[in-house]
Design an enzyme around this catalytic site. Structure first.
Site, PDB file in Angstrom:
ATOM      1  N   ASN A 128       0.834  -1.201   0.000  1.00 43.27           N
ATOM      2  CA  ASN A 128       0.000   0.000   0.000  1.00 43.27           C
ATOM      3  C   ASN A 128       0.863   1.243   0.000  1.00 43.27           C
ATOM      4  OD1 ASN A 128      -0.449   1.874   2.572  1.00 43.27           O
ATOM      5  ND2 ASN A 128       0.223  -0.141   3.302  1.00 43.27           N
ATOM      6  N   PHE A 132      -1.643   8.212   4.348  1.00 43.57           N
ATOM      7  CA  PHE A 132      -2.399   8.859   5.446  1.00 43.57           C
ATOM      8  C   PHE A 132      -3.708   9.486   4.965  1.00 43.57           C
ATOM      9  CE2 PHE A 132       1.434   9.939   8.479  1.00 43.57           C
ATOM     10  CZ  PHE A 132       1.536   8.602   8.802  1.00 43.57           C
ATOM     11  N   SER A 196       5.623   5.555   8.695  1.00 41.40           N
ATOM     12  CA  SER A 196       4.877   5.329   7.461  1.00 41.40           C
ATOM     13  C   SER A 196       5.800   5.474   6.260  1.00 41.40           C
ATOM     14  CB  SER A 196       3.735   6.327   7.321  1.00 41.40           C
ATOM     15  OG  SER A 196       3.235   6.261   5.998  1.00 41.40           O
ATOM     16  N   ASN A 198       4.836   5.927   3.361  1.00 39.19           N
ATOM     17  CA  ASN A 198       4.090   6.561   2.278  1.00 39.19           C
ATOM     18  C   ASN A 198       3.871   8.054   2.402  1.00 39.19           C
ATOM     19  OD1 ASN A 198       3.666   4.035   0.998  1.00 39.19           O
ATOM     20  ND2 ASN A 198       2.229   3.586   2.647  1.00 39.19           N
ATOM     21  N   LYS A 238       5.689   3.811  16.812  1.00 37.36           N
ATOM     22  CA  LYS A 238       5.686   2.709  15.840  1.00 37.36           C
ATOM     23  C   LYS A 238       6.872   2.861  14.904  1.00 37.36           C
ATOM     24  CE  LYS A 238       2.576   0.165  12.787  1.00 37.36           C
ATOM     25  NZ  LYS A 238       1.166   0.003  12.442  1.00 37.36           N
ATOM     26  N   ASN A 267       6.062  -1.465  11.417  1.00 43.43           N
ATOM     27  CA  ASN A 267       5.174  -1.044  10.331  1.00 43.43           C
ATOM     28  C   ASN A 267       5.476  -1.884   9.078  1.00 43.43           C
ATOM     29  OD1 ASN A 267       3.462   0.630   8.699  1.00 43.43           O
ATOM     30  ND2 ASN A 267       3.925   2.344  10.039  1.00 43.43           N
TER      31      ASN A 267
HETATM   32  C1  FMN Z   1      -3.525  -1.046   3.627  1.00 42.17           C
HETATM   33  C2  FMN Z   1      -2.718  -0.776   4.853  1.00 42.17           C
HETATM   34  C3  FMN Z   1      -2.799   0.466   5.468  1.00 42.17           C
HETATM   35  C4  FMN Z   1      -2.040   0.737   6.609  1.00 42.17           C
HETATM   36  N1  FMN Z   1      -2.162   1.946   7.213  1.00 42.17           N
HETATM   37  C5  FMN Z   1      -1.485   2.180   8.351  1.00 42.17           C
HETATM   38  C6  FMN Z   1      -1.629   3.414   9.035  1.00 42.17           C
HETATM   39  O1  FMN Z   1      -2.407   4.280   8.641  1.00 42.17           O
HETATM   40  N2  FMN Z   1      -0.897   3.609  10.161  1.00 42.17           N
HETATM   41  C7  FMN Z   1      -0.045   2.658  10.668  1.00 42.17           C
HETATM   42  O2  FMN Z   1       0.579   2.888  11.700  1.00 42.17           O
HETATM   43  N3  FMN Z   1       0.102   1.477  10.037  1.00 42.17           N
HETATM   44  C8  FMN Z   1      -0.594   1.217   8.911  1.00 42.17           C
HETATM   45  N4  FMN Z   1      -0.452   0.020   8.294  1.00 42.17           N
HETATM   46  C9  FMN Z   1       0.487  -0.971   8.839  1.00 42.17           C
HETATM   47  C10 FMN Z   1      -0.228  -2.006   9.714  1.00 42.17           C
HETATM   48  O3  FMN Z   1      -0.773  -1.391  10.844  1.00 42.17           O
HETATM   49  C11 FMN Z   1       0.736  -3.109  10.154  1.00 42.17           C
HETATM   50  O4  FMN Z   1       1.667  -2.566  11.050  1.00 42.17           O
HETATM   51  C12 FMN Z   1       1.480  -3.734   8.976  1.00 42.17           C
HETATM   52  O5  FMN Z   1       0.607  -3.947   7.902  1.00 42.17           O
HETATM   53  C13 FMN Z   1       2.130  -5.059   9.352  1.00 42.17           C
HETATM   54  O6  FMN Z   1       1.186  -5.979   9.816  1.00 42.17           O
HETATM   55  P1  FMN Z   1       0.502  -7.091   8.867  1.00 42.17           P
HETATM   56  O7  FMN Z   1       1.600  -7.807   8.145  1.00 42.17           O
HETATM   57  O8  FMN Z   1      -0.264  -7.966   9.832  1.00 42.17           O
HETATM   58  O9  FMN Z   1      -0.391  -6.375   7.939  1.00 42.17           O
HETATM   59  C14 FMN Z   1      -1.193  -0.263   7.144  1.00 42.17           C
HETATM   60  C15 FMN Z   1      -1.124  -1.505   6.522  1.00 42.17           C
HETATM   61  C16 FMN Z   1      -1.866  -1.769   5.391  1.00 42.17           C
HETATM   62  C17 FMN Z   1      -1.770  -3.129   4.748  1.00 42.17           C
END
Ligand code: FMN
Length: 355
Positions: A128, A132, A196, A198, A238, A267
């Site tokens: 992704n 934000f 982040s 992004n 984070k 993250n």
């Molecule tokens: C589509 C998407 C959007 C995310 N948006 C955020 C976010 O806004 N803030 C944040 O701290 N982490 C964000 N993350 C990270 C997740 O909170 C998580 O830390 C990361 O995806 C790793 O965990 P996972 O492998 O279980 O997905 C996002 C992840 C994904 C896939």
């Protein structure tokens, strides 16, 4: 004992059954559309028939205290899935011990251009570069206030804070402080998102140039608020899995110096080496290919941090073994996101089984 039986299997099975029917349809749609429509539909359904599936109180499976907060269980929803706090009640039906909303920025912003969310189905991964996108703190606050789960204090609510795209790194503290102040009453804990991949340069906040000053200001504001409001709100940071060992030493030094409450490790990653598919899209990678990198980071940082700094593990957690590994490596709690998309709501109970 099986978590599903503790949780009254009927409710869980119904949600799981429903997900298994709609998943093939959702996976045919554009990932962002299917996310929006899927969760919108789920939240409507929850309003209509949620009561049928309801259990009287949240299930207690390996409950635990972290920074004086009581968690019904150790599986939490990671930030990003419910950026605006619109689906808290629906998501709470899955049995999470905690739900983290956000990332929220002071002012609403649209995020990056679409398409910006991609599925790599055969590798159980997502990429992704949302950037934000969120409704801004005023709207998110209103959404949180509407949640029955929050009102009735059925679980722990985290609010993940970010900075607006137009905010310079030098002024990052101001945005975080606005978020802390605004959500102080409703959040059980806060997350300062400095990782982040992004939003332009946000990850630079983890470097020597910014981190110490930022953490110093936030810690001092937190202390002042704790005193003034008479409520202790933990603040966690984070971090990115793309930090090398030297970065982790420097980051830990700052976290120790200001005795921060906790760290979320990690993250998404910008490093796509673990991905077998030859996909060239930019963005943060999550899911199965992130698992080892996030675990490595956790193992490196745990001994560097003071013992009373709590760790929440995140990144590629999709199996019971993965949960066990993170807890063994020193995490108090874990969070999931991508696993929920691929495995469905039943993943929460599956992860908790025999924990
Ligand atoms: C589509 C998407 C959007 C995310 N948006 C955020 C976010 O806004 N803030 C944040 O701290 N982490 C964000 N993350 C990270 C997740 O909170 C998580 O830390 C990361 O995806 C790793 O965990 P996972 O492998 O279980 O997905 C996002 C992840 C994904 C896939």
């Amino acid at each position: 004992m099986k978590y599903s039986s503790l949780m009254t299997g009927k409710r869980l099975k119904s949600i799981d059954f429903f997900y298994r029917i709609i998943k093939p349809i959702l996976f045919k749609l554009d990932p962002e559309k299917s996310h929006d429509w899927g969760f919108y539909f789920l939240s409507r359904l929850e309003l209509l028939v949620g009561k049928f599936f309801a259990v009287p109180s949240p299930p207690l499976v390996k409950p635990t205290y972290v920074r004086k907060l009581f968690f019904n269980n150790r599986i939490g929803l990671a930030a990003g899935l419910d950026k605006n706090g619109e689906y808290i009640d629906a998501l709470s039906r899955f049995g999470f011990g905690s739900i983290e909303v956000g990332t929220v920025t002071p002012v609403a912003q649209p995020g990056n251009e679409k398409p910006r969310l991609f599925r790599i189905e055969n590798e159980r991964a997502l990429i992704n570069r949302l950037g934000f996108n969120n409704a801004g703190m005023h709207q998110v606050f209103k959404n949180i206030k509407k949640s029955r789960w929050v009102r009735e204090k059925k679980g722990v609510l985290g609010v993940n804070l970010g900075i607006n795209k137009t905010t310079s790194l030098k002024n990052a503290y101001t945005d975080y402080q606005k978020g802390l102040l605004f959500f102080w009453d409703v959040a059980d804990y806060f997350v300062i998102n400095i990782s982040s991949p992004n939003t332009k340069q946000v990850r630079e906040l983890q470097t020597d140039k910014y981190l110490e000053d930022l953490v110093k200001k936030i810690s001092s504001f937190q202390k002042q608020q704790n005193k003034q409001m008479g409520t202790q709100k933990p603040v966690l940071y984070k971090i990115s899995p793309d930090n090398n060992e030297k970065n982790l030493v420097e980051i830990s030094h700052v976290f120790n110096k200001f005795s921060v409450d906790g760290v979320i490790v990690t993250n998404t990653t910008n490093n796509h080496d673990e991905l077998n598919s030859d996909l060239k899209m930019a963005g943060g990678l999550s899911g199965a290919p992130l698992e080892q990198r996030a675990l490595f980071c956790l193992k490196k940082i745990r001994p560097l941090l003071n013992r009373d700094i709590a760790i929440i593990a995140s990144g590629g957690i999709m199996s019971k073994e993965s949960v066990e590994q993170r807890i063994k490596a020193g995490a108090s709690l874990v969070q999931i996101y991508t696993g929920l998309i691929y495995e469905g709501p039943k993943i929460v109970s599956d992860l908790l089984e025999n924990l």
